[in-house]
Design a protein around this motif. Structure first.
Motif, short mmCIF file in Angstrom:
data_model
loop_
_atom_site.label_atom_id
_atom_site.label_comp_id
_atom_site.label_asym_id
_atom_site.label_seq_id
_atom_site.Cartn_x
_atom_site.Cartn_y
_atom_site.Cartn_z
N GLN A 12 0.77 -1.18 -0.09
CA GLN A 12 -0.05 -0.11 0.10
C GLN A 12 0.84 1.16 0.06
O GLN A 12 2.12 1.24 0.56
N GLN A 14 0.86 4.18 1.64
CA GLN A 14 1.01 4.41 2.91
C GLN A 14 2.08 3.95 3.70
O GLN A 14 2.78 4.83 4.44
N GLU A 262 -1.08 1.42 13.04
CA GLU A 262 -1.76 0.50 11.93
C GLU A 262 -1.30 1.20 10.76
O GLU A 262 -1.54 2.48 10.46
N ASP A 264 -2.87 0.10 7.62
CA ASP A 264 -4.04 -0.18 6.92
C ASP A 264 -5.07 0.81 6.82
O ASP A 264 -6.21 0.68 7.14
N THR A 265 -4.62 2.11 6.67
CA THR A 265 -5.48 3.33 6.86
C THR A 265 -4.75 4.29 6.03
O THR A 265 -3.47 4.76 6.22
N TRP A 267 -4.81 7.34 7.03
CA TRP A 267 -4.27 8.48 7.84
C TRP A 267 -3.00 8.27 8.47
O TRP A 267 -2.42 8.68 9.24
N ALA A 268 -2.45 6.79 8.15
CA ALA A 268 -1.23 6.41 8.83
C ALA A 268 -0.15 7.35 8.66
O ALA A 268 0.79 7.60 9.61
#
Length: 325
Positions: A12, A14, A262, A264-265, A267-268
């Motif tokens: 991903q 991010q 985390e 998996d967002t 916003w990381a």
């Protein structure tokens, strides 16, 4: 062993951004640490800086005794935490910090014990003698002009440069200063209010005594706290995050100890960047406490409080001359 997170998770966008947020400060800090060590930009640390109290009339044995008490209490607290929550508690930054502070006090006990042995072996009858010994830029001329100091050999034994153990202790001290602030501020102002969980006595102690014991040690020790050593704090936090990524890559665990780790967002990156910036005020707050201690106490009790090692010799000599008149 838990099932490792899939490849899609680590590919991903991010994840790459967060990796850069971690690696760039780590590489810069490591580079600065090595350069500072090689060039020896700052004054060399003396062995006595780590075991001689900043209070002129306070015997080093009291600093040793305090470090023994702090070590025993924190060791007991850490063991109780392991018994209550299991070994997986060390996935949390809090336990890393508590363990680091524990190592600091363990080394401090060894260094203080050695210092007390020197202090007992080479007794100093006057406070002036000790003042001359803690002078940071003590020179040969000052040595020759101070013929009334009882034992010149004692000066040489105390004025020796800090060894590997003392330098390690000083590096850990700077990492601890920022880490305890980061740990407790994040817990009390972010995690605890958001979680709404019932606060236990054990968790409350765990997120308070680390900073309390270290601040009390700072109130009595003679350690310098320059901003140049901010890199140790950065490296410590980067090591923690990298370890978390490593155990997740290999599937040791699939859950994150803190929600802001985390990945998996979308916003990381914002979380990681915000926490990276938060290191600056955390270290700055502890540095401010040290400066406030020196500023306030040196004016409240100038005849019993000794300035930090970075202060000039003239201040110590002037105090000694004034005290003998």
């Amino acid at each position: 062993m838990a099932e490792a997170l899939g490849l899609d998770y680590w590919l991903q966008w991010q994840v790459l951004v967060c990796a850069l947020i971690i690696l760039i400060p780590a590489v810069i800090s490591l580079n600065l640490t090595i350069k500072t060590s090689k060039k020896q930009v700052h004054q060399k640390l003396k062995s006595c800086d780590l075991w001689l109290p900043c209070w002129k009339n306070l015997h080093p044995k009291w600093l040793l005794l305090y470090r023994v008490i702090a070590f025993c209490f924190m060791a007991l607290l850490l063991c109780q935490t392991m018994v209550s929550f299991g070994p997986f508690i060390f996935f949390y930054y809090t336990q890393w910090t508590v363990a680091l502070v524990l190592v600091y006090f363990m080394i401090g006990i060894i260094v203080s014990a050695r210092g007390c042995w020197i202090y007992f072996k080479e007794p100093f009858g006057r406070v002036e003698d000790r003042e001359m010994l803690v002078a940071k830029d003590y020179s040969k001329n000052a040595h020759e002009s101070t013929t009334d100091i009882k034992d010149v050999g004692a000066i040489n034994s105390i004025q020796q440069e800090a060894g590997a153990l003392e330098n390690l202790m000083q590096s850990i001290y700077h990492a601890c200063g920022g880490a305890v602030m980061l740990t407790d501020l994040v817990f009390w102002f972010i995690l605890q209010p958001l979680s709404g969980d019932t606060l236990t006595i054990l968790l409350g102690l765990l997120h308070s005594v680390n900073v309390v014991f270290l601040v009390l040690d700072s109130a009595f020790n003679n350690h310098p706290f320059p901003w140049s050593n901010f890199t140790y704090f950065v490296l410590w936090s980067c090591a923690y995050v990298i370890s978390q990524w490593t155990v997740h890559v290999f599937g040791v665990v699939t859950w994150w100890p803190y929600p802001f780790l985390e990945l998996d967002t979308p916003w990381a990156p914002a979380w990681y960047f915000g926490l990276a910036l938060f290191h600056i005020p955390c270290y700055g707050l502890y540095s401010l406490l040290i400066k406030a201690k020196d500023f306030i106490l040196s004016r409240m009790s100038p005849r019993t409080y000794s300035s930090l090692p970075s202060e000039s010799t003239e201040m110590n000599i002037a105090w000694s001359m004034d005290n003998t008149q």
